[in-house]
Design an enzyme around this catalytic site. Structure first.
Site, PDB file in Angstrom:
ATOM      1  N   SER A   1     -24.019   2.287 -44.758  1.00 19.42           N
ATOM      2  CA  SER A   1     -24.757   1.535 -45.778  1.00 19.42           C
ATOM      3  C   SER A   1     -25.714   2.500 -46.476  1.00 19.42           C
ATOM      4  CB  SER A   1     -25.569   0.414 -45.120  1.00 19.42           C
ATOM      5  OG  SER A   1     -26.359  -0.264 -46.083  1.00 19.42           O
TER       6      SER A   1
ATOM      7  N   SER B   1     -12.091 -10.255 -41.289  1.00 20.89           N
ATOM      8  CA  SER B   1     -11.832 -11.662 -41.636  1.00 20.89           C
ATOM      9  C   SER B   1     -12.517 -12.068 -42.925  1.00 20.89           C
ATOM     10  CB  SER B   1     -12.275 -12.585 -40.500  1.00 20.89           C
ATOM     11  OG  SER B   1     -13.671 -12.479 -40.301  1.00 20.89           O
TER      12      SER B   1
ATOM     13  N   GLY C   1     -13.595  -6.084 -38.308  1.00 22.10           N
ATOM     14  CA  GLY C   1     -14.438  -6.931 -39.162  1.00 22.10           C
ATOM     15  C   GLY C   1     -13.719  -7.286 -40.448  1.00 22.10           C
TER      16      GLY C   1
ATOM     17  N   ILE D   1     -23.007  -5.443 -52.118  1.00 19.18           N
ATOM     18  CA  ILE D   1     -21.621  -5.830 -52.383  1.00 19.18           C
ATOM     19  C   ILE D   1     -21.507  -7.349 -52.356  1.00 19.18           C
ATOM     20  CG2 ILE D   1     -19.224  -5.575 -51.601  1.00 19.18           C
ATOM     21  CD1 ILE D   1     -20.642  -2.923 -52.535  1.00 19.18           C
TER      22      ILE D   1
ATOM     23  N   LYS E   1     -27.300   2.194 -39.168  1.00 18.56           N
ATOM     24  CA  LYS E   1     -26.472   2.727 -40.261  1.00 18.56           C
ATOM     25  C   LYS E   1     -26.709   4.232 -40.435  1.00 18.56           C
ATOM     26  CE  LYS E   1     -24.224  -0.571 -40.526  1.00 18.56           C
ATOM     27  NZ  LYS E   1     -22.760  -0.700 -40.642  1.00 18.56           N
TER      28      LYS E   1
ATOM     29  N   ASN F   1     -15.414  -0.927 -39.458  1.00 20.12           N
ATOM     30  CA  ASN F   1     -16.208  -1.604 -40.497  1.00 20.12           C
ATOM     31  C   ASN F   1     -17.100  -2.722 -39.966  1.00 20.12           C
ATOM     32  OD1 ASN F   1     -16.553  -2.795 -43.413  1.00 20.12           O
ATOM     33  ND2 ASN F   1     -15.733  -4.460 -42.165  1.00 20.12           N
TER      34      ASN F   1
ATOM     35  N   TYR G   1     -31.295  -2.523 -38.290  1.00 19.31           N
ATOM     36  CA  TYR G   1     -30.033  -2.318 -39.009  1.00 19.31           C
ATOM     37  C   TYR G   1     -29.986  -0.916 -39.640  1.00 19.31           C
ATOM     38  CZ  TYR G   1     -26.518  -2.929 -42.692  1.00 19.31           C
ATOM     39  OH  TYR G   1     -25.439  -2.771 -43.518  1.00 19.31           O
TER      40      TYR G   1
HETATM   41  P1  NAP Z   1     -19.581  -9.985 -43.254  1.00 22.31           P
HETATM   42  O1  NAP Z   1     -19.122 -10.560 -44.540  1.00 22.31           O
HETATM   43  O2  NAP Z   1     -20.618 -10.689 -42.459  1.00 22.31           O
HETATM   44  O3  NAP Z   1     -18.291  -9.763 -42.327  1.00 22.31           O
HETATM   45  C1  NAP Z   1     -18.439  -9.152 -41.096  1.00 22.31           C
HETATM   46  C2  NAP Z   1     -17.082  -9.048 -40.431  1.00 22.31           C
HETATM   47  O4  NAP Z   1     -17.246  -8.395 -39.172  1.00 22.31           O
HETATM   48  C3  NAP Z   1     -16.472 -10.397 -40.130  1.00 22.31           C
HETATM   49  O5  NAP Z   1     -15.072 -10.276 -40.190  1.00 22.31           O
HETATM   50  C4  NAP Z   1     -16.923 -10.659 -38.697  1.00 22.31           C
HETATM   51  O6  NAP Z   1     -16.063 -11.606 -38.092  1.00 22.31           O
HETATM   52  C5  NAP Z   1     -16.781  -9.252 -38.118  1.00 22.31           C
HETATM   53  N1  NAP Z   1     -17.587  -8.964 -36.935  1.00 22.31           N
HETATM   54  C6  NAP Z   1     -18.925  -9.062 -36.776  1.00 22.31           C
HETATM   55  N2  NAP Z   1     -19.265  -8.734 -35.521  1.00 22.31           N
HETATM   56  C7  NAP Z   1     -18.112  -8.389 -34.880  1.00 22.31           C
HETATM   57  C8  NAP Z   1     -17.798  -7.961 -33.569  1.00 22.31           C
HETATM   58  N3  NAP Z   1     -18.752  -7.831 -32.627  1.00 22.31           N
HETATM   59  N4  NAP Z   1     -16.503  -7.694 -33.258  1.00 22.31           N
HETATM   60  C9  NAP Z   1     -15.535  -7.833 -34.196  1.00 22.31           C
HETATM   61  N5  NAP Z   1     -15.764  -8.234 -35.441  1.00 22.31           N
HETATM   62  C10 NAP Z   1     -17.042  -8.524 -35.779  1.00 22.31           C
HETATM   63  O7  NAP Z   1     -20.118  -8.494 -43.442  1.00 22.31           O
HETATM   64  P2  NAP Z   1     -19.989  -7.486 -44.688  1.00 22.31           P
HETATM   65  O8  NAP Z   1     -21.115  -7.749 -45.594  1.00 22.31           O
HETATM   66  O9  NAP Z   1     -18.604  -7.474 -45.179  1.00 22.31           O
HETATM   67  O10 NAP Z   1     -20.303  -6.103 -43.920  1.00 22.31           O
HETATM   68  C11 NAP Z   1     -19.269  -5.313 -43.370  1.00 22.31           C
HETATM   69  C12 NAP Z   1     -19.810  -3.919 -43.114  1.00 22.31           C
HETATM   70  O11 NAP Z   1     -20.331  -3.411 -44.328  1.00 22.31           O
HETATM   71  C13 NAP Z   1     -20.956  -3.875 -42.104  1.00 22.31           C
HETATM   72  O12 NAP Z   1     -20.830  -2.732 -41.304  1.00 22.31           O
HETATM   73  C14 NAP Z   1     -22.195  -3.779 -42.988  1.00 22.31           C
HETATM   74  O13 NAP Z   1     -23.238  -3.099 -42.345  1.00 22.31           O
HETATM   75  C15 NAP Z   1     -21.654  -2.973 -44.151  1.00 22.31           C
HETATM   76  N6  NAP Z   1     -22.393  -3.149 -45.409  1.00 22.31           N
HETATM   77  C16 NAP Z   1     -22.368  -4.314 -46.103  1.00 22.31           C
HETATM   78  C17 NAP Z   1     -23.045  -4.403 -47.332  1.00 22.31           C
HETATM   79  C18 NAP Z   1     -22.993  -5.648 -48.191  1.00 22.31           C
HETATM   80  O14 NAP Z   1     -23.581  -5.655 -49.289  1.00 22.31           O
HETATM   81  N7  NAP Z   1     -22.312  -6.689 -47.804  1.00 22.31           N
HETATM   82  C19 NAP Z   1     -23.787  -3.327 -47.798  1.00 22.31           C
HETATM   83  C20 NAP Z   1     -23.809  -2.159 -47.042  1.00 22.31           C
HETATM   84  C21 NAP Z   1     -23.096  -2.079 -45.860  1.00 22.31           C
HETATM   85  P3  NAP Z   1     -16.460 -12.396 -36.722  1.00 22.31           P
HETATM   86  O15 NAP Z   1     -17.883 -12.871 -36.894  1.00 22.31           O
HETATM   87  O16 NAP Z   1     -15.453 -13.484 -36.610  1.00 22.31           O
HETATM   88  O17 NAP Z   1     -16.315 -11.401 -35.610  1.00 22.31           O
END
Ligand code: NAP
Length: 257
Positions: free
Chosen positions: A143, A16, A14, A190, A161, A91, A157
């Protein structure tokens, strides 16, 4: 000063965009060699290019964490490119919103598969190589939502987590004899590309609920992962680090004023 991780081989799923891209950037900035994975091939290529342009070492791979064969290919590609796998950052995750009265079984299953199966399969695929590493490390992005807090629309979700932490604890015991530690980072809110699109007003409202009065950066999560990957963190396993600017602390709204 922590022992350098220069030359260590890291996989970030994840990667990108969002937190994964931040983790990859932090590891690459410290001289690690980073294999970056996501499904969209153009986006993962672009993210890996950005790291190379900044002087880091990266390799882009398109693949899906819910596919066992893609995960085997990810592990074998890391070995071909870097000769080892030392650190796995599991991730990748999704967070589509659905309240319970509208949630379909497909909604539920999709989140379970992406977030839980998508944690297990990369770990299993990298296991033999991690055992061969000097200090194997697995770092899972969980999370605060689920393990600590609840958020309407994200019951599925939150379940995944929290479920990741159950996985981390047992994996930590099973893998300890191989010198592999397994830990989780629990991000609060984040600032990712997706969140930026919600606009400054929404973001200001979120920041107001955080004692440190800002959202986290993707690097804030990257540095927590970097610490867990360090040699100095060798005695920490099965644990969690909350990285949320104090978001889960206030007992009431008045505690924030
Ligand atoms: P994001 O910006 O939506 O990015 C998600 C990444 O995961 C992208 O690179 C996406 O690319 C990839 N992805 C999704 N499904 C996938 C799959 N089946 N196989 C391979 N790659 C996949 O998400 P984010 O906010 O950075 O979140 C990343 C992690 O942090 C997650 O586990 C989320 O639960 C956790 N988190 C985020 C926050 C926050 O505030 N953002 C808070 C707590 C926890 P593709 O769609 O091209 O595959």
């Amino acid at each position: 000063m922590l022992t350098s991780i220069r030359g260590r081989s890291v996989i970030v799923t994840g990667a990108s965009k969002g937190i994964g891209k931040g983790i990859a950037r932090v590891f690459a900035s410290q001289g690690a060699r980073v294999l970056m994975l996501a499904r969209n091939s153009a986006e993962i290529e672009r993210a890996a290019d950005e790291i190379r342009d900044a002087g880091g070492e990266s390799y882009a791979l398109a693949g899906d964490v819910t596919s066992s064969s893609d995960m085997e290919r990810m592990a074998s590609t890391a070995i071909e490119q870097f000769g080892s796998i030392d650190i796995l950052c599991a991730n990748a995750g999704i967070y589509p919103s659905a309240r319970l009265d509208e949630m379909t079984q497909n909604d539920w299953d999709g989140v379970m598969t992406a977030n839980l199966t998508g944690t297990f399969l990369p770990v299993r695929a990298c296991l033999e190589s991690l055992k061969n590493s000097r200090n194997g490390r697995i770092i899972v992005t969980s999370s605060i939502t689920g393990p600590i807090t609840g958020l309407p629309g994200w019951s599925h979700y939150g379940a995944t987590k929290a479920g990741q932490l159950g996985f981390v604890r047992t994996a930590a015991i099973e893998l300890a004899p191989h010198g592999i530690t397994v830990n989780a980072v629990l991000p609060g809110n984040i600032m990712t590309e997706g969140l930026k699109d919600l606009g400054p007003e929404y973001i200001a409202q979120m920041a107001a609920a955080i004692p440190i009065k800002r959202l986290g950066t993707v690097e804030d999560i990257g540095y927590a992962a970097l610490f867990l990957a360090s040699e100095e963190a060798a005695f920490i396993t099965g644990q969690t680090i909350v990285v949320d600017g104090g978001q889960v602390l206030p007992e009431s709204l008045t505690a924030l004023s």
